[in-house]
Every structure is written in C-alpha cells, then in structure tokens.
Enzyme design. Structure first.
Site, PDB file in Angstrom:
ATOM      1  N   LYS A  47      -5.905  -6.507  -8.807  1.00 53.10           N
ATOM      2  CA  LYS A  47      -5.676  -7.830  -8.221  1.00 53.10           C
ATOM      3  C   LYS A  47      -5.533  -7.863  -6.637  1.00 53.10           C
ATOM      4  O   LYS A  47      -5.823  -8.859  -6.047  1.00 53.10           O
ATOM      5  CB  LYS A  47      -4.538  -8.431  -8.722  1.00 53.10           C
ATOM      6  CG  LYS A  47      -4.513  -8.559 -10.291  1.00 53.10           C
ATOM      7  CD  LYS A  47      -3.169  -9.074 -10.844  1.00 53.10           C
ATOM      8  CE  LYS A  47      -2.811  -8.498 -12.232  1.00 53.10           C
ATOM      9  NZ  LYS A  47      -1.401  -8.516 -12.529  1.00 53.10           N
ATOM     10  N   GLY A  48      -5.180  -6.492  -6.137  1.00 44.89           N
ATOM     11  CA  GLY A  48      -4.760  -6.329  -4.768  1.00 44.89           C
ATOM     12  C   GLY A  48      -6.182  -6.806  -3.604  1.00 44.89           C
ATOM     13  O   GLY A  48      -5.620  -7.297  -2.545  1.00 44.89           O
ATOM     14  N   GLU A 104     -11.323  -3.246  -1.543  1.00 44.17           N
ATOM     15  CA  GLU A 104     -10.156  -2.569  -2.136  1.00 44.17           C
ATOM     16  C   GLU A 104      -8.894  -3.117  -1.083  1.00 44.17           C
ATOM     17  O   GLU A 104      -9.130  -2.902   0.166  1.00 44.17           O
ATOM     18  CB  GLU A 104     -10.135  -0.998  -2.548  1.00 44.17           C
ATOM     19  CG  GLU A 104      -8.848  -0.358  -2.908  1.00 44.17           C
ATOM     20  CD  GLU A 104      -8.348  -0.767  -4.174  1.00 44.17           C
ATOM     21  OE1 GLU A 104      -8.096  -2.108  -4.127  1.00 44.17           O
ATOM     22  OE2 GLU A 104      -8.263   0.030  -4.899  1.00 44.17           O
ATOM     23  N   ASP A 105      -7.665  -3.075  -1.531  1.00 42.27           N
ATOM     24  CA  ASP A 105      -6.564  -3.320  -0.935  1.00 42.27           C
ATOM     25  C   ASP A 105      -6.176  -2.073   0.005  1.00 42.27           C
ATOM     26  O   ASP A 105      -5.786  -2.247   1.314  1.00 42.27           O
ATOM     27  CB  ASP A 105      -5.463  -3.960  -1.711  1.00 42.27           C
ATOM     28  CG  ASP A 105      -4.950  -3.108  -2.791  1.00 42.27           C
ATOM     29  OD1 ASP A 105      -5.476  -2.324  -3.258  1.00 42.27           O
ATOM     30  OD2 ASP A 105      -3.903  -3.632  -3.451  1.00 42.27           O
ATOM     31  N   ASP A 108      -4.434   4.967  -1.335  1.00 44.83           N
ATOM     32  CA  ASP A 108      -3.282   5.722  -1.218  1.00 44.83           C
ATOM     33  C   ASP A 108      -3.393   7.060  -1.444  1.00 44.83           C
ATOM     34  O   ASP A 108      -3.945   7.841  -0.742  1.00 44.83           O
ATOM     35  CB  ASP A 108      -2.163   5.197  -2.116  1.00 44.83           C
ATOM     36  CG  ASP A 108      -0.676   5.760  -2.008  1.00 44.83           C
ATOM     37  OD1 ASP A 108      -0.300   6.042  -1.139  1.00 44.83           O
ATOM     38  OD2 ASP A 108       0.005   5.590  -3.017  1.00 44.83           O
ATOM     39  N   LYS A 136      -3.459   4.869   3.835  1.00 42.57           N
ATOM     40  CA  LYS A 136      -2.331   5.725   4.038  1.00 42.57           C
ATOM     41  C   LYS A 136      -2.897   7.457   4.081  1.00 42.57           C
ATOM     42  O   LYS A 136      -2.765   7.926   2.970  1.00 42.57           O
ATOM     43  CB  LYS A 136      -1.400   5.823   3.098  1.00 42.57           C
ATOM     44  CG  LYS A 136      -0.778   4.284   2.901  1.00 42.57           C
ATOM     45  CD  LYS A 136       0.502   4.318   1.931  1.00 42.57           C
ATOM     46  CE  LYS A 136       1.155   3.080   1.657  1.00 42.57           C
ATOM     47  NZ  LYS A 136       1.935   3.114   0.370  1.00 42.57           N
ATOM     48  N   PHE A 157       5.731   1.846   1.741  1.00 41.78           N
ATOM     49  CA  PHE A 157       5.367   0.942   0.620  1.00 41.78           C
ATOM     50  C   PHE A 157       5.152  -0.465   1.040  1.00 41.78           C
ATOM     51  O   PHE A 157       6.369  -0.992   1.485  1.00 41.78           O
ATOM     52  CB  PHE A 157       6.435   0.910  -0.737  1.00 41.78           C
ATOM     53  CG  PHE A 157       5.674   0.328  -1.709  1.00 41.78           C
ATOM     54  CD1 PHE A 157       4.961   0.971  -2.631  1.00 41.78           C
ATOM     55  CD2 PHE A 157       5.998  -0.873  -2.200  1.00 41.78           C
ATOM     56  CE1 PHE A 157       4.265   0.342  -3.685  1.00 41.78           C
ATOM     57  CE2 PHE A 157       5.214  -1.796  -3.177  1.00 41.78           C
ATOM     58  CZ  PHE A 157       4.564  -0.987  -3.934  1.00 41.78           C
ATOM     59  N   VAL A 158       4.313  -1.125   1.092  1.00 41.11           N
ATOM     60  CA  VAL A 158       4.099  -2.396   1.609  1.00 41.11           C
ATOM     61  C   VAL A 158       3.573  -3.468   0.815  1.00 41.11           C
ATOM     62  O   VAL A 158       3.071  -3.212  -0.333  1.00 41.11           O
ATOM     63  CB  VAL A 158       2.943  -2.235   2.825  1.00 41.11           C
ATOM     64  CG1 VAL A 158       3.223  -1.508   3.938  1.00 41.11           C
ATOM     65  CG2 VAL A 158       1.546  -1.784   2.356  1.00 41.11           C
ATOM     66  N   ASP A 164       1.173  -6.263  -4.057  1.00 42.88           N
ATOM     67  CA  ASP A 164       2.407  -6.733  -4.828  1.00 42.88           C
ATOM     68  C   ASP A 164       3.436  -5.899  -4.328  1.00 42.88           C
ATOM     69  O   ASP A 164       3.355  -4.802  -4.303  1.00 42.88           O
ATOM     70  CB  ASP A 164       1.820  -6.991  -6.232  1.00 42.88           C
ATOM     71  CG  ASP A 164       1.900  -5.718  -6.939  1.00 42.88           C
ATOM     72  OD1 ASP A 164       0.969  -4.923  -6.566  1.00 42.88           O
ATOM     73  OD2 ASP A 164       2.767  -5.394  -7.722  1.00 42.88           O
ATOM     74  N   ARG A 170       2.004 -11.507  -3.563  1.00 44.40           N
ATOM     75  CA  ARG A 170       0.847 -11.165  -3.112  1.00 44.40           C
ATOM     76  C   ARG A 170       0.354 -12.206  -2.074  1.00 44.40           C
ATOM     77  O   ARG A 170      -0.813 -12.123  -1.323  1.00 44.40           O
ATOM     78  CB  ARG A 170      -0.232 -11.151  -4.475  1.00 44.40           C
ATOM     79  CG  ARG A 170      -0.121 -10.063  -5.188  1.00 44.40           C
ATOM     80  CD  ARG A 170      -1.134 -10.145  -6.455  1.00 44.40           C
ATOM     81  NE  ARG A 170      -0.772  -9.074  -7.742  1.00 44.40           N
ATOM     82  CZ  ARG A 170      -0.997  -7.841  -7.548  1.00 44.40           C
ATOM     83  NH1 ARG A 170      -1.528  -7.417  -6.409  1.00 44.40           N
ATOM     84  NH2 ARG A 170      -0.642  -7.157  -8.606  1.00 44.40           N
TER      85      ARG A 170
HETATM   86  P1  IMP Z   1      -3.922   5.480  -5.422  1.00 40.81           P
HETATM   87  O1  IMP Z   1      -4.870   5.748  -6.619  1.00 40.81           O
HETATM   88  O2  IMP Z   1      -2.727   6.384  -5.200  1.00 40.81           O
HETATM   89  O3  IMP Z   1      -5.094   5.573  -4.035  1.00 40.81           O
HETATM   90  O4  IMP Z   1      -3.431   4.028  -5.274  1.00 40.81           O
HETATM   91  C1  IMP Z   1      -4.125   2.886  -5.025  1.00 40.81           C
HETATM   92  C2  IMP Z   1      -3.508   1.699  -5.861  1.00 40.81           C
HETATM   93  O5  IMP Z   1      -2.056   1.923  -5.731  1.00 40.81           O
HETATM   94  C3  IMP Z   1      -3.726   0.599  -4.730  1.00 40.81           C
HETATM   95  O6  IMP Z   1      -4.885  -0.174  -5.491  1.00 40.81           O
HETATM   96  C4  IMP Z   1      -2.552  -0.282  -5.173  1.00 40.81           C
HETATM   97  O7  IMP Z   1      -2.555  -1.031  -6.191  1.00 40.81           O
HETATM   98  C5  IMP Z   1      -1.395   0.647  -5.210  1.00 40.81           C
HETATM   99  N1  IMP Z   1      -0.783   1.052  -3.792  1.00 40.81           N
HETATM  100  C6  IMP Z   1      -0.696   1.824  -3.146  1.00 40.81           C
HETATM  101  N2  IMP Z   1       0.341   1.851  -2.119  1.00 40.81           N
HETATM  102  C7  IMP Z   1       0.663   0.609  -2.290  1.00 40.81           C
HETATM  103  C8  IMP Z   1       1.828  -0.117  -1.499  1.00 40.81           C
HETATM  104  O8  IMP Z   1       2.028   0.359  -0.469  1.00 40.81           O
HETATM  105  N3  IMP Z   1       1.982  -1.194  -1.667  1.00 40.81           N
HETATM  106  C9  IMP Z   1       1.467  -1.822  -2.961  1.00 40.81           C
HETATM  107  N4  IMP Z   1       0.440  -1.159  -3.730  1.00 40.81           N
HETATM  108  C10 IMP Z   1       0.152   0.093  -3.435  1.00 40.81           C
HETATM  109 MG    MG Z   2      -5.330  -1.928  -6.006  1.00 38.73          MG
END
Ligand code: IMP
Ligand code: MG
Length: 188
Positions: A47-48, A104-105, A108, A136, A157-158, A164, A170
């Site tokens: 949803k982000g 994508e939002d 990470d 990040k 963490f944002v 969210d 959101r």
């Molecule tokens: P990744 O698979 O570790 O790259 O994580 C990506 C997903 O984790 C994103 O699509 C977000 O849904 C969630 N996420 C990662 N960091 C944050 C944050 O700081 N705030 C909120 N959601 C996050």
């Molecule tokens: Mg996401």
C-alpha cells in the site's frame, strides 16, 4: 490528543513542499526518458506507494496506464523485512511487451524489490525500471539498481506519505522519523 501521531514523531524528515517539489522533478525525468515510449505501465506497489503514485502521475505527460500489486514481507517482526516475501494481490493485466515502471515507497534491505523484479521479469515485459520515493542505502542486503530515487535517507524508521506506522498515518503529508522503540498501541 488531537493529533495522535505526534506521540511517535521524532522529527519531520521531509516536509510536504520538499516532497512535492521532488515529485515534480522525478516526473520531469520520467517524461523525458519515456518521451517516445508506447505501452508504458506504472506498477504501484501497495500500500505504501499509493500517495507517491497519485502525486507522480499528475505530473506525467507521457500516455500510460497504471496497475497495482500488493506485496508483504513476513517473519521477524514488524519493522524488519525478513526476506520472505508474499504476493497478496497480483497485477490485473498482462505485462508482456510493455514498458514497466515500478513505483514503490521505500527500498530498505532490497528483498521486496528483488522478489518483485524476479517475478515480473518472467512475464517478458519490454523493459523494467524502478522509481522509489525513498531509499536507505546503508540497509541494503541485496543489490538493486534504482532508476529514479526521490531521497536517500539514513537508517531510521519513517512514516507518513504512504508509509505506515503499524498500518496507521499513511495519510500524513510529510515523511517523519519515528521515535526509537515506540510501539503503536491500541489507543490510537
Ligand atoms: P525491504 O524488502 O527490506 O527493501 O523492505 C521494503 C518494505 O519494507 C517497504 O516496501 C516498506 O513497506 C517497508 N519499510 C522499510 N522501511 C520502512 C520504514 O522506514 N517505514 C515504513 N515502512 C518501511
Ligand atoms: Mg512497500
């Protein structure tokens, strides 16, 4: 409290005006790069990514369609992506021969995006690029090439602007940093 999110907010990292200005810049780059492209499909990751997509497309002048995909990662706790990724809702349309721009939002660890890419690549699109609002870099566990990045942010963490805090907030128009070790209780 009239604005319960303030309990969790350490600082505003990116204010609304800065976000909107950057969205316009990203859209300008996309308009330039895809100027001669037909069959452009923006794939928003729910949803982000929904706030970002909604603002971005208002500045995209290249003809395009949009579709949605919902992904969640599960396992080790709510604030860490585990590397185990699940598809909750797939695209409605065939992407073969289309130019895909994933919206994508945040990237990470990179696990989620790596999963999405490997899945979509099997469907023979004409091309795939990634547009993420936030990245990040210091958290990356798997390398992912990002074509459009709104902001590189530190390992914090944002929440807000689509992201969210345990499914809440959101809707905030800015990206804020959550106070360390705060859990959102049932009271809000
Ligand atoms: P990744 O698979 O570790 O790259 O994580 C990506 C997903 O984790 C994103 O699509 C977000 O849904 C969630 N996420 C990662 N960091 C944050 C944050 O700081 N705030 C909120 N959601 C996050
Ligand atoms: Mg996401």
């Amino acid at each position: 409290m009239s604005q319960p999110y303030k309990r969790y907010l350490q600082e505003i990292l990116i204010d609304s005006e800065t976000l909107q200005n950057r969205v316009v810049e990203l859209a300008a780059s996309i308009n330039e790069d895809y100027a001669d492209t037909r069959k452009l499909l923006l794939v928003c990751i729910l949803k982000g990514g929904v706030m970002f997509l909604a603002d971005l497309v208002r500045h995209i002048t290249v003809p395009h369609s949009i579709d949605f995909m919902a992904i969640s990662s599960y396992g080790d706790g709510v604030r860490e992506s585990s590397g185990r990724v699940r598809i909750d809702m797939d695209l409605r349309q065939d992407i073969a021969d289309k130019h895909i721009l994933i919206v994508e939002d945040i990237i990470d660890s990179g696990h989620t995006m790596q999963y999405i890419l490997s899945l979509l690549e099997t469907r023979q699109p004409a091309s795939i690029r990634i547009c993420t609002l936030l990245s990040k870099p210091s958290r990356r566990l798997v390398p992912v090439h990002l074509d459009y990045v709104g902001f590189e942010i530190p390992d914090k963490f944002v929440f807000g602007y689509g992201l969210d805090l345990d499914e809440l907030y959101r809707n905030l128009p800015f990206v804020g940093v959550c106070k360390p070790d705060m859990q959102v209780g049932d009271d809000c």
